[in-house]
Design a protein around this motif. Structure first.
Motif, PDB file in Angstrom:
ATOM      1  N   HIS A   1      32.822  47.956  34.821  1.00 54.95           N
ATOM      2  CA  HIS A   1      33.135  46.531  34.747  1.00 54.95           C
ATOM      3  C   HIS A   1      33.755  46.115  36.080  1.00 54.95           C
ATOM      4  CE1 HIS A   1      35.656  43.035  33.417  1.00 54.95           C
ATOM      5  NE2 HIS A   1      34.476  42.721  32.906  1.00 54.95           N
ATOM      6  N   VAL A   2      33.283  45.014  36.657  1.00 55.11           N
ATOM      7  CA  VAL A   2      33.769  44.569  37.965  1.00 55.11           C
ATOM      8  C   VAL A   2      34.147  43.100  37.952  1.00 55.11           C
ATOM      9  CG1 VAL A   2      32.440  46.290  39.272  1.00 55.11           C
ATOM     10  CG2 VAL A   2      31.452  44.053  38.829  1.00 55.11           C
ATOM     11  N   ASP A   3      35.104  42.786  38.823  1.00 55.71           N
ATOM     12  CA  ASP A   3      35.465  41.408  39.148  1.00 55.71           C
ATOM     13  C   ASP A   3      34.619  41.056  40.362  1.00 55.71           C
ATOM     14  OD1 ASP A   3      36.568  39.080  40.215  1.00 55.71           O
ATOM     15  OD2 ASP A   3      38.632  39.728  39.920  1.00 55.71           O
ATOM     16  N   THR A   4      33.746  40.068  40.224  1.00 59.46           N
ATOM     17  CA  THR A   4      32.817  39.728  41.312  1.00 59.46           C
ATOM     18  C   THR A   4      33.392  38.704  42.281  1.00 59.46           C
ATOM     19  OG1 THR A   4      31.774  38.015  39.960  1.00 59.46           O
ATOM     20  CG2 THR A   4      30.795  40.230  39.889  1.00 59.46           C
ATOM     21  N   ASN A   5      34.633  38.273  42.063  1.00 59.41           N
ATOM     22  CA  ASN A   5      35.221  37.192  42.848  1.00 59.41           C
ATOM     23  C   ASN A   5      36.225  37.690  43.879  1.00 59.41           C
ATOM     24  OD1 ASN A   5      35.107  34.431  43.295  1.00 59.41           O
ATOM     25  ND2 ASN A   5      36.944  34.030  42.084  1.00 59.41           N
ATOM     26  N   GLY A   6      36.269  38.967  44.138  1.00 59.02           N
ATOM     27  CA  GLY A   6      37.237  39.507  45.094  1.00 59.02           C
ATOM     28  C   GLY A   6      36.938  39.068  46.514  1.00 59.02           C
ATOM     29  N   ALA A   7      37.988  38.890  47.302  1.00 54.69           N
ATOM     30  CA  ALA A   7      37.837  38.466  48.699  1.00 54.69           C
ATOM     31  C   ALA A   7      37.045  39.476  49.509  1.00 54.69           C
ATOM     32  CB  ALA A   7      39.214  38.237  49.322  1.00 54.69           C
ATOM     33  N   SER A   8      37.197  40.773  49.197  1.00 56.61           N
ATOM     34  CA  SER A   8      36.482  41.808  49.941  1.00 56.61           C
ATOM     35  C   SER A   8      35.275  42.338  49.166  1.00 56.61           C
ATOM     36  CB  SER A   8      37.441  42.954  50.276  1.00 56.61           C
ATOM     37  OG  SER A   8      37.965  43.512  49.096  1.00 56.61           O
TER      38      SER A   8
END
Length: 170
Positions: free
Chosen positions: A116-123
């Motif tokens: 599961h991933v957060d796709t909104n990360g700055a990097s």
């Protein structure tokens, strides 16, 4: 087929564009069908397309093993049973079996590890815990899967048995 009690989640028919020069489902398209089935699981646990976009969440495949058990031809109806074997706060260990009309057992099986991933990360995308409502659905799927007989095609390692004469330097 008709495996609703076992969690059948995706149904389709082997399409002409999926068939190879031998008249059978092309090896890569077994994985495509399994990918469609994992998409259906995402929908079932509350991560449909709308939720993935609004929450900036997704699930990535980290590893997948496919067992090709029987050849199937164009026009054959198929269904995939998806089971959640294990999970933690960020990952799901899945087992998928593809069944086809005219076959008594599975025609293919896949074992997969999903993240599961957060796709909104700055990097860029980063691993992230499931949201509370989603992990609750994952737990329910895992509990239902635990009630079924053990899966037949998990934990396999690929390789050839090494005999003394085949070991390098012997």
């Amino acid at each position: 087929m008709g495996n609703e009690e076992q969690g059948a989640i995706y149904r389709d028919v082997v399409r002409a564009e999926w068939v190879d020069y031998n008249g059978h489902l092309r090896d890569a398209f077994y994985m495509l069908v399994f990918s469609f089935a994992t998409d259906a699981l995402l929908d079932a646990i509350g991560l449909d397309d709308e939720q993935r976009r609004s929450r900036h969440r997704s699930v990535y495949t980290l590893e997948a093993h496919v067992n090709y058990l029987h050849e199937i031809k164009e026009g054959v109806a198929i269904e995939v049973i998806v089971r959640v074997l294990a999970h933690d706060t960020k990952r799901m260990h899945l087992y998928l079996e593809m069944h086809a009309d005219g076959h008594t057992g599975p025609v293919a099986a896949s074992e997969q590890m999903m993240l599961h991933v957060d796709t909104n990360g700055a990097s860029g995308p980063r691993a992230a815990p499931f949201d509370p409502d989603v992990i609750d659905c994952v737990r329910k799927h895992a509990a239902a899967s635990a009630m079924l007989p053990p899966p037949s095609y998990t934990g396999r390692v690929i390789g050839l048995r090494r005999e003394r004469s085949q070991v390098l330097g012997s």
